[in-house]
Design a protein around this motif. Structure first.
Motif, PDB file in Angstrom:
ATOM      1  N   VAL A   1      28.395 -18.984  35.403  1.00  0.00           N
ATOM      2  CA  VAL A   1      29.701 -18.524  34.937  1.00  0.00           C
ATOM      3  C   VAL A   1      29.884 -18.818  33.453  1.00  0.00           C
ATOM      4  O   VAL A   1      30.352 -17.976  32.683  1.00  0.00           O
ATOM      5  N   LEU A   2      29.488 -20.037  33.024  1.00  0.00           N
ATOM      6  CA  LEU A   2      29.629 -20.393  31.619  1.00  0.00           C
ATOM      7  C   LEU A   2      28.800 -19.480  30.728  1.00  0.00           C
ATOM      8  O   LEU A   2      29.272 -18.989  29.693  1.00  0.00           O
ATOM      9  N   GLN A   3      27.555 -19.235  31.139  1.00  0.00           N
ATOM     10  CA  GLN A   3      26.690 -18.360  30.349  1.00  0.00           C
ATOM     11  C   GLN A   3      27.250 -16.943  30.278  1.00  0.00           C
ATOM     12  O   GLN A   3      27.128 -16.266  29.255  1.00  0.00           O
ATOM     13  N   ALA A   4      27.851 -16.487  31.381  1.00  0.00           N
ATOM     14  CA  ALA A   4      28.418 -15.138  31.403  1.00  0.00           C
ATOM     15  C   ALA A   4      29.665 -15.049  30.533  1.00  0.00           C
ATOM     16  O   ALA A   4      29.950 -14.007  29.932  1.00  0.00           O
ATOM     17  N   LEU A   5      30.409 -16.167  30.468  1.00  0.00           N
ATOM     18  CA  LEU A   5      31.651 -16.142  29.698  1.00  0.00           C
ATOM     19  C   LEU A   5      31.414 -16.194  28.191  1.00  0.00           C
ATOM     20  O   LEU A   5      32.252 -15.718  27.423  1.00  0.00           O
ATOM     21  N   VAL A   6      30.289 -16.758  27.753  1.00  0.00           N
ATOM     22  CA  VAL A   6      30.045 -16.899  26.313  1.00  0.00           C
ATOM     23  C   VAL A   6      30.075 -15.556  25.593  1.00  0.00           C
ATOM     24  O   VAL A   6      30.820 -15.385  24.616  1.00  0.00           O
ATOM     25  N   PRO A   7      29.283 -14.544  26.010  1.00  0.00           N
ATOM     26  CA  PRO A   7      29.354 -13.259  25.299  1.00  0.00           C
ATOM     27  C   PRO A   7      30.703 -12.566  25.469  1.00  0.00           C
ATOM     28  O   PRO A   7      31.175 -11.900  24.539  1.00  0.00           O
ATOM     29  N   VAL A   8      31.327 -12.719  26.629  1.00  0.00           N
ATOM     30  CA  VAL A   8      32.627 -12.084  26.844  1.00  0.00           C
ATOM     31  C   VAL A   8      33.678 -12.674  25.910  1.00  0.00           C
ATOM     32  O   VAL A   8      34.439 -11.947  25.253  1.00  0.00           O
ATOM     33  N   LEU A   9      33.713 -14.007  25.831  1.00  0.00           N
ATOM     34  CA  LEU A   9      34.664 -14.640  24.919  1.00  0.00           C
ATOM     35  C   LEU A   9      34.328 -14.316  23.473  1.00  0.00           C
ATOM     36  O   LEU A   9      35.223 -14.200  22.624  1.00  0.00           O
ATOM     37  N   GLY A  10      33.038 -14.161  23.197  1.00  0.00           N
ATOM     38  CA  GLY A  10      32.639 -13.764  21.852  1.00  0.00           C
ATOM     39  C   GLY A  10      33.159 -12.389  21.486  1.00  0.00           C
ATOM     40  O   GLY A  10      33.646 -12.167  20.369  1.00  0.00           O
ATOM     41  N   VAL A  11      33.071 -11.455  22.422  1.00  0.00           N
ATOM     42  CA  VAL A  11      33.601 -10.102  22.178  1.00  0.00           C
ATOM     43  C   VAL A  11      35.100 -10.165  21.895  1.00  0.00           C
ATOM     44  O   VAL A  11      35.600  -9.540  20.943  1.00  0.00           O
TER      45      VAL A  11
ATOM     46  N   VAL B   1      24.884  -8.581  18.739  1.00  0.00           N
ATOM     47  CA  VAL B   1      23.929  -9.617  18.339  1.00  0.00           C
ATOM     48  C   VAL B   1      24.110 -10.871  19.198  1.00  0.00           C
ATOM     49  O   VAL B   1      23.128 -11.459  19.683  1.00  0.00           O
ATOM     50  N   LEU B   2      25.348 -11.294  19.409  1.00  0.00           N
ATOM     51  CA  LEU B   2      25.599 -12.481  20.231  1.00  0.00           C
ATOM     52  C   LEU B   2      25.106 -12.270  21.656  1.00  0.00           C
ATOM     53  O   LEU B   2      24.418 -13.141  22.227  1.00  0.00           O
ATOM     54  N   THR B   3      25.435 -11.138  22.252  1.00  0.00           N
ATOM     55  CA  THR B   3      25.019 -10.872  23.632  1.00  0.00           C
ATOM     56  C   THR B   3      23.504 -10.800  23.735  1.00  0.00           C
ATOM     57  O   THR B   3      22.903 -11.326  24.688  1.00  0.00           O
ATOM     58  N   GLY B   4      22.867 -10.149  22.768  1.00  0.00           N
ATOM     59  CA  GLY B   4      21.407 -10.086  22.767  1.00  0.00           C
ATOM     60  C   GLY B   4      20.780 -11.457  22.628  1.00  0.00           C
ATOM     61  O   GLY B   4      19.781 -11.773  23.302  1.00  0.00           O
ATOM     62  N   ALA B   5      21.359 -12.312  21.766  1.00  0.00           N
ATOM     63  CA  ALA B   5      20.822 -13.659  21.588  1.00  0.00           C
ATOM     64  C   ALA B   5      20.972 -14.484  22.862  1.00  0.00           C
ATOM     65  O   ALA B   5      20.047 -15.220  23.261  1.00  0.00           O
ATOM     66  N   VAL B   6      22.123 -14.392  23.536  1.00  0.00           N
ATOM     67  CA  VAL B   6      22.311 -15.090  24.804  1.00  0.00           C
ATOM     68  C   VAL B   6      21.288 -14.607  25.828  1.00  0.00           C
ATOM     69  O   VAL B   6      20.663 -15.394  26.548  1.00  0.00           O
ATOM     70  N   GLY B   7      21.097 -13.290  25.891  1.00  0.00           N
ATOM     71  CA  GLY B   7      20.149 -12.735  26.847  1.00  0.00           C
ATOM     72  C   GLY B   7      18.721 -13.181  26.591  1.00  0.00           C
ATOM     73  O   GLY B   7      17.988 -13.528  27.533  1.00  0.00           O
ATOM     74  N   LYS B   8      18.306 -13.202  25.332  1.00  0.00           N
ATOM     75  CA  LYS B   8      16.910 -13.516  25.020  1.00  0.00           C
ATOM     76  C   LYS B   8      16.634 -15.012  25.019  1.00  0.00           C
ATOM     77  O   LYS B   8      15.655 -15.478  25.621  1.00  0.00           O
ATOM     78  N   TYR B   9      17.487 -15.783  24.348  1.00  0.00           N
ATOM     79  CA  TYR B   9      17.162 -17.185  24.109  1.00  0.00           C
ATOM     80  C   TYR B   9      17.765 -18.137  25.142  1.00  0.00           C
ATOM     81  O   TYR B   9      17.335 -19.295  25.242  1.00  0.00           O
ATOM     82  N   TRP B  10      18.752 -17.696  25.896  1.00  0.00           N
ATOM     83  CA  TRP B  10      19.369 -18.566  26.897  1.00  0.00           C
ATOM     84  C   TRP B  10      18.974 -18.144  28.313  1.00  0.00           C
ATOM     85  O   TRP B  10      18.734 -18.979  29.183  1.00  0.00           O
ATOM     86  N   LEU B  11      18.869 -16.823  28.528  1.00  0.00           N
ATOM     87  CA  LEU B  11      18.576 -16.323  29.872  1.00  0.00           C
ATOM     88  C   LEU B  11      17.132 -15.889  30.047  1.00  0.00           C
ATOM     89  O   LEU B  11      16.697 -15.623  31.170  1.00  0.00           O
ATOM     90  N   GLY B  12      16.381 -15.754  28.958  1.00  0.00           N
ATOM     91  CA  GLY B  12      14.955 -15.461  29.065  1.00  0.00           C
ATOM     92  C   GLY B  12      14.585 -13.998  29.175  1.00  0.00           C
ATOM     93  O   GLY B  12      13.451 -13.675  29.569  1.00  0.00           O
ATOM     94  N   TYR B  13      15.480 -13.093  28.825  1.00  0.00           N
ATOM     95  CA  TYR B  13      15.142 -11.671  28.850  1.00  0.00           C
ATOM     96  C   TYR B  13      14.300 -11.326  27.625  1.00  0.00           C
ATOM     97  O   TYR B  13      14.490 -11.879  26.531  1.00  0.00           O
ATOM     98  N   SER B  14      13.361 -10.404  27.806  1.00  0.00           N
ATOM     99  CA  SER B  14      12.540  -9.952  26.685  1.00  0.00           C
ATOM    100  C   SER B  14      13.288  -8.892  25.886  1.00  0.00           C
ATOM    101  O   SER B  14      14.295  -8.332  26.345  1.00  0.00           O
ATOM    102  N   TRP B  15      12.783  -8.615  24.694  1.00  0.00           N
ATOM    103  CA  TRP B  15      13.362  -7.540  23.886  1.00  0.00           C
ATOM    104  C   TRP B  15      13.304  -6.215  24.636  1.00  0.00           C
ATOM    105  O   TRP B  15      14.242  -5.423  24.599  1.00  0.00           O
ATOM    106  N   ASP B  16      12.190  -5.965  25.349  1.00  0.00           N
ATOM    107  CA  ASP B  16      12.071  -4.710  26.098  1.00  0.00           C
ATOM    108  C   ASP B  16      13.142  -4.610  27.180  1.00  0.00           C
ATOM    109  O   ASP B  16      13.704  -3.532  27.417  1.00  0.00           O
ATOM    110  N   ASP B  17      13.438  -5.723  27.857  1.00  0.00           N
ATOM    111  CA  ASP B  17      14.503  -5.723  28.870  1.00  0.00           C
ATOM    112  C   ASP B  17      15.845  -5.361  28.240  1.00  0.00           C
ATOM    113  O   ASP B  17      16.596  -4.531  28.773  1.00  0.00           O
TER     114      ASP B  17
ATOM    115  N   THR C   1      22.056  -8.007  31.155  1.00  0.00           N
ATOM    116  CA  THR C   1      21.923  -9.465  31.230  1.00  0.00           C
ATOM    117  C   THR C   1      22.627 -10.060  32.448  1.00  0.00           C
ATOM    118  O   THR C   1      22.566 -11.273  32.668  1.00  0.00           O
ATOM    119  N   GLY C   2      23.285  -9.222  33.232  1.00  0.00           N
ATOM    120  CA  GLY C   2      23.928  -9.676  34.464  1.00  0.00           C
ATOM    121  C   GLY C   2      25.316 -10.228  34.274  1.00  0.00           C
ATOM    122  O   GLY C   2      25.935 -10.696  35.237  1.00  0.00           O
TER     123      GLY C   2
END
Length: 484
Positions: free
Chosen positions: A22-32, A56-72, A345-346
């Motif tokens: 929930v916290l990870q999901a809220l970070v990009p939402v609160l950022g928006v 940029v924030l959502t992409g960074a959360v997805g790649k560096y916090w959740l482990g999604y690749s650039w292709d994903d 990113t779910g």
């Protein structure tokens, strides 16, 4: 308007190792929320920059916090753009269509004759009713707003009615008619994703839609009474004189309108229908207004800047053509890209899932579904996702409560379809703001149907008797949710 609909991720589809908490999901939402609030609200920036910061924030959360690749991430972004591609194409075409209809005399003709028939005190309710009938007939709120709606903006200005009020009345009628039309893409989509018969879905929405729209019309009638006496003496005659002196306003100028609505009534999709309207407008410009072939198609690209001898009319009939659509298209592309990243990113699925687990009975489930549809509308920036994400995510929970599928379909469309045009970065709001020439926050207070439709859904759910006989008790369902 129709669109390719791609099936979004549900909570169960997300691999557990990449599923945000929930916290990870809220970070990009609160950022928006923060970026749009500070950037667009406090700094008065156009939405492009804040949307890019959010991407940029959502992409960074997805790649560096959740482990999604650039292709994903890129695939999620591309899928969202693909889903919204037809909305983008319609935006291109509608800019050109408005320009060609101005040069053809179609919009000036509608303004001329409308000023002869309508009066300030009946204009707003009449506008809402006419927009509703047209949208119901053709199944498209966007086509109604981009054609008939543009003419009503001009008529309202001539009658001294504030443009935001006119825009609100057009939107209320257009979305109310769209929501009840069996030709509407959103109506069919809501029925499809919930496995509901189309006409059962329409019947489930009918009472709430009629009540919300009826109250809206009454409010417009009250607003109309306040506009009486605001129109200066001789103003209508002056406007009509400027129009008649600049255009041939014979009945032939209505040909593009007949062609466009005729094809829509026949069931032709919105995009080819609007393209046909462009061709009809161009040839009317050539054969009725007497302009050259080259000049007619130059208008399609570059827009119109008429010189009628009256500044008000010149301003009303000025248009940018397809070259003027860049600002609007850029906002839509950025918003769709952000929505795609939030979906891939779910984030949307996780928040919708946790909203579902918070319900404590059938009433709170229906209300939560409506809130979820509005939430997804705000953060995906597209109407389709507001229907598809809650529809797929919550469908099994409705079965657990013993609720009918049309309870779900009614909730997602009553709250999702009308509310998108309230968020300035939403594709629907950007489109409506562009065709009406008025900001979203300016027309929002007068777009009564967008507020009344979900409010009536919530009120009838909480205080009505429809859900008293649900098959499962609150405690039984709470237990089922706890086992999840």
């Amino acid at each position: 308007m129709t669109s390719l609909t791609l099936e979004p991720l549900t909570y169960e589809d997300i691999p557990s190792e990449r599923r945000p908490g929930v916290l990870q999901a809220l970070v990009p939402v609160l950022g928006v929320v923060l970026f749009l609030g500070i950037g667009s609200g406090y700094l008065k920036l156009a939405p492009h920059g804040p949307l890019l910061w959010s991407i940029v924030l959502t992409g960074a959360v997805g790649k560096y916090w959740l482990g999604y690749s650039w292709d994903d991430l890129y695939e999620g972004l591309a899928d969202s753009l693909l889903m919204g591609l037809q909305a983008i194409l319609i935006l291109f075409v509608i800019y050109g269509l408005i320009a060609t209809w101005v040069s053809a005399g179609t919009i000036p003709g509608l303004m001329y004759y409308g000023l002869s028939i309508l009066t300030p005190d009946v204009f707003l309710p009449a506008t809402a009713l006419l927009a509703m009938v047209v949208a119901f007939s053709i199944g498209s709120s966007w086509t109604t707003a981009g054609t008939l709606g543009v003419a009503f903006i001009g008529i309202g200005s001539g009658l001294g009615v504030p443009t935001p009020m006119t825009a609100g009345a057009i939107l209320s009628g257009a979305y109310a008619g769209d929501k009840q039309s069996p030709l509407s893409d959103t109506t069919n989509l809501a029925a499809a994703v919930t496995n509901t018969d189309l006409y059962d879905h329409i019947r489930a929405m009918r009472n709430g839609t009629v009540l919300a729209f009826g109250l809206s019309v009454l409010l417009y009638a009250a607003l109309g009474l306040r506009t009486v006496g605001e129109i200066p003496d001789g103003r209508v005659a002056e406007i009509q004189g400027a129009l008649a002196g600049s255009y041939d306003l014979s009945v032939l100028v209505l040909l593009p309108l007949v062609v466009t609505f005729g094809l829509a009534l026949y069931g032709i999709p919105a995009l080819p229908t609007l393209v046909a309207g462009v061709f009809a407008g161009t040839f009317t410009t050539i054969f009725v207004q007497g302009r050259s072939f080259t000049a007619a198609w130059t208008v399609f690209l570059d827009g119109t800047a008429p010189e009628t001898g009256m500044d008000l009319v010149n301003d009303l009939l000025a248009s940018g053509g397809i070259s003027g659509s860049a600002w609007t298209i850029a906002v839509v592309v950025a918003a769709l890209s952000l929505g795609g990243l939030l979906e891939r990113t779910g984030v949307l699925a996780v928040l919708a899932h946790h909203l579902a687990t918070a319900v404590r009975g059938p009433r709170s489930l229906v209300v939560g579904t409506g809130v979820s549809a509005i939430f997804v509308n705000a953060f995906s920036a597209q109407q389709y996702m507001s229907i598809v994400v809650p529809g797929l995510t919550l469908r099994n929970l409705y079965d657990e409560y013993g609720l009918a599928s049309d309870d779900l379909s009614q909730a997602i469309e009553s709250a999702g379809t009308p509310t998108g045009a309230l968020f300035p970065w939403h594709a629907g709001a950007v489109y409506m703001s562009a065709v009406f020439g008025v900001g979203t926050l300016a027309y929002a207070p007068y777009y009564f149907f967008a507020f009344l439709s979900p409010l009536i859904l919530f009120a009838t759910t909480l205080f009505g008797g429809r859900y008293d006989g649900s098959k499962q008790t609150d405690s039984a369902t709470s237990s089922a949710v706890a086992d999840d």
